[in-house]
Motif scaffolding. Structure first.
Motif, PDB file in Angstrom:
ATOM      1  N   GLY A 167       5.918 -17.172  11.426  1.00  0.00           N
ATOM      2  CA  GLY A 167       4.511 -17.495  11.227  1.00  0.00           C
ATOM      3  C   GLY A 167       3.617 -16.294  10.991  1.00  0.00           C
ATOM      4  O   GLY A 167       2.397 -16.425  10.943  1.00  0.00           O
ATOM      5  N   ILE A 168       4.196 -15.110  10.838  1.00  0.00           N
ATOM      6  CA  ILE A 168       3.408 -13.914  10.572  1.00  0.00           C
ATOM      7  C   ILE A 168       3.228 -13.795   9.076  1.00  0.00           C
ATOM      8  O   ILE A 168       4.191 -13.913   8.302  1.00  0.00           O
ATOM      9  N   ASP A 169       2.016 -13.571   8.642  1.00  0.00           N
ATOM     10  CA  ASP A 169       1.740 -13.358   7.219  1.00  0.00           C
ATOM     11  C   ASP A 169       1.837 -11.869   6.933  1.00  0.00           C
ATOM     12  O   ASP A 169       0.962 -11.107   7.330  1.00  0.00           O
ATOM     13  N   PRO A 170       2.909 -11.410   6.238  1.00  0.00           N
ATOM     14  CA  PRO A 170       3.074  -9.980   6.009  1.00  0.00           C
ATOM     15  C   PRO A 170       2.010  -9.393   5.092  1.00  0.00           C
ATOM     16  O   PRO A 170       1.847  -8.183   5.037  1.00  0.00           O
ATOM     17  N   SER A 171       1.246 -10.233   4.414  1.00  0.00           N
ATOM     18  CA  SER A 171       0.214  -9.688   3.509  1.00  0.00           C
ATOM     19  C   SER A 171      -1.118  -9.499   4.223  1.00  0.00           C
ATOM     20  O   SER A 171      -2.052  -8.963   3.653  1.00  0.00           O
ATOM     21  N   SER A 172      -1.215  -9.937   5.480  1.00  0.00           N
ATOM     22  CA  SER A 172      -2.505  -9.798   6.184  1.00  0.00           C
ATOM     23  C   SER A 172      -2.575  -8.526   6.988  1.00  0.00           C
ATOM     24  O   SER A 172      -1.646  -7.842   7.215  1.00  0.00           O
ATOM     25  N   ALA A 195      -5.277   7.259  10.387  1.00  0.00           N
ATOM     26  CA  ALA A 195      -6.460   6.396  10.274  1.00  0.00           C
ATOM     27  C   ALA A 195      -6.217   5.290   9.253  1.00  0.00           C
ATOM     28  O   ALA A 195      -6.584   4.128   9.486  1.00  0.00           O
ATOM     29  N   GLN A 196      -5.583   5.620   8.131  1.00  0.00           N
ATOM     30  CA  GLN A 196      -5.251   4.601   7.131  1.00  0.00           C
ATOM     31  C   GLN A 196      -4.334   3.541   7.740  1.00  0.00           C
ATOM     32  O   GLN A 196      -4.542   2.341   7.538  1.00  0.00           O
ATOM     33  N   ILE A 197      -3.338   3.980   8.489  1.00  0.00           N
ATOM     34  CA  ILE A 197      -2.402   3.043   9.105  1.00  0.00           C
ATOM     35  C   ILE A 197      -3.119   2.158  10.119  1.00  0.00           C
ATOM     36  O   ILE A 197      -2.886   0.945  10.171  1.00  0.00           O
ATOM     37  N   ARG A 198      -4.024   2.741  10.922  1.00  0.00           N
ATOM     38  CA  ARG A 198      -4.774   1.930  11.894  1.00  0.00           C
ATOM     39  C   ARG A 198      -5.635   0.882  11.193  1.00  0.00           C
ATOM     40  O   ARG A 198      -5.774  -0.243  11.679  1.00  0.00           O
ATOM     41  N   ILE A 199      -6.225   1.237  10.066  1.00  0.00           N
ATOM     42  CA  ILE A 199      -7.073   0.287   9.323  1.00  0.00           C
ATOM     43  C   ILE A 199      -6.230  -0.827   8.710  1.00  0.00           C
ATOM     44  O   ILE A 199      -6.564  -2.006   8.799  1.00  0.00           O
ATOM     45  N   TYR A 210       0.850  -1.174   0.000  1.00  0.00           N
ATOM     46  CA  TYR A 210       0.000   0.000   0.000  1.00  0.00           C
ATOM     47  C   TYR A 210       0.892   1.233   0.000  1.00  0.00           C
ATOM     48  O   TYR A 210       1.867   1.291   0.748  1.00  0.00           O
ATOM     49  N   ILE A 211       0.583   2.181  -0.834  1.00  0.00           N
ATOM     50  CA  ILE A 211       1.348   3.433  -0.900  1.00  0.00           C
ATOM     51  C   ILE A 211       0.443   4.575  -0.475  1.00  0.00           C
ATOM     52  O   ILE A 211      -0.694   4.672  -0.936  1.00  0.00           O
ATOM     53  N   ALA A 212       0.944   5.409   0.416  1.00  0.00           N
ATOM     54  CA  ALA A 212       0.189   6.578   0.873  1.00  0.00           C
ATOM     55  C   ALA A 212       1.114   7.788   0.862  1.00  0.00           C
ATOM     56  O   ALA A 212       2.329   7.651   0.994  1.00  0.00           O
TER      57      ALA A 212
END
Length: 131
Positions: free
Chosen positions: A126-131, A40-44, A1-3
């Protein structure tokens, strides 16, 4: 995601949005107005990592007056109000800086290899970086 730091396009001459070289960095006031939207974008999204591209983003998010060359490539725990865990934050040079000064590409390449290692480590735990 780019912001972006701001949600509008800061221009030197807003009457001619097609003029080459019409971009300018956002002012501190413009970034302050837009900051709640970015947070807010980062929190979402809840990213595992944030890579800040350039002096403007790095200085604003780290709340520092130091230049990018002082803090690029150094991981920081970035805290966002409303999130319990910090986000791993890596500042590096903006792509436009690489066009102006190709020697900086080596530093950014090292930063991207560092990010790749961090992503691989997250996957191994075990962390999925895409989630």
């Amino acid at each position: 995601y780019i912001a972006n730091m701001v949600k509008c396009h800061p221009m030197i001459d807003p009457t001619d949005n097609t003029r080459r070289g019409n971009d300018r960095p956002p002012t501190p006031d413009e970034m302050a107005v837009c900051s709640p939207f970015l947070m807010a974008q980062i929190r979402i999204i809840r990213p595992l990592f944030i890579v800040a591209l350039g002096n403007t983003a790095g200085k604003a998010l780290l709340k520092t007056e130091e230049g990018i060359s002082k803090f690029r490539g150094k991981w920081v725990d970035f805290r966002v109000e409303g999130l319990t865990e910090p986000i791993r934050f890596l500042p590096t040079y903006h792509p436009a800086a690489l066009l102006r000064n190709p020697a900086l590409k080596k530093d950014v390449w090292e930063d991207m290899k560092n990010l790749k290692s961090a992503l691989e480590a997250a996957v191994q735990t075990g962390i999925d970086p895409s989630s």
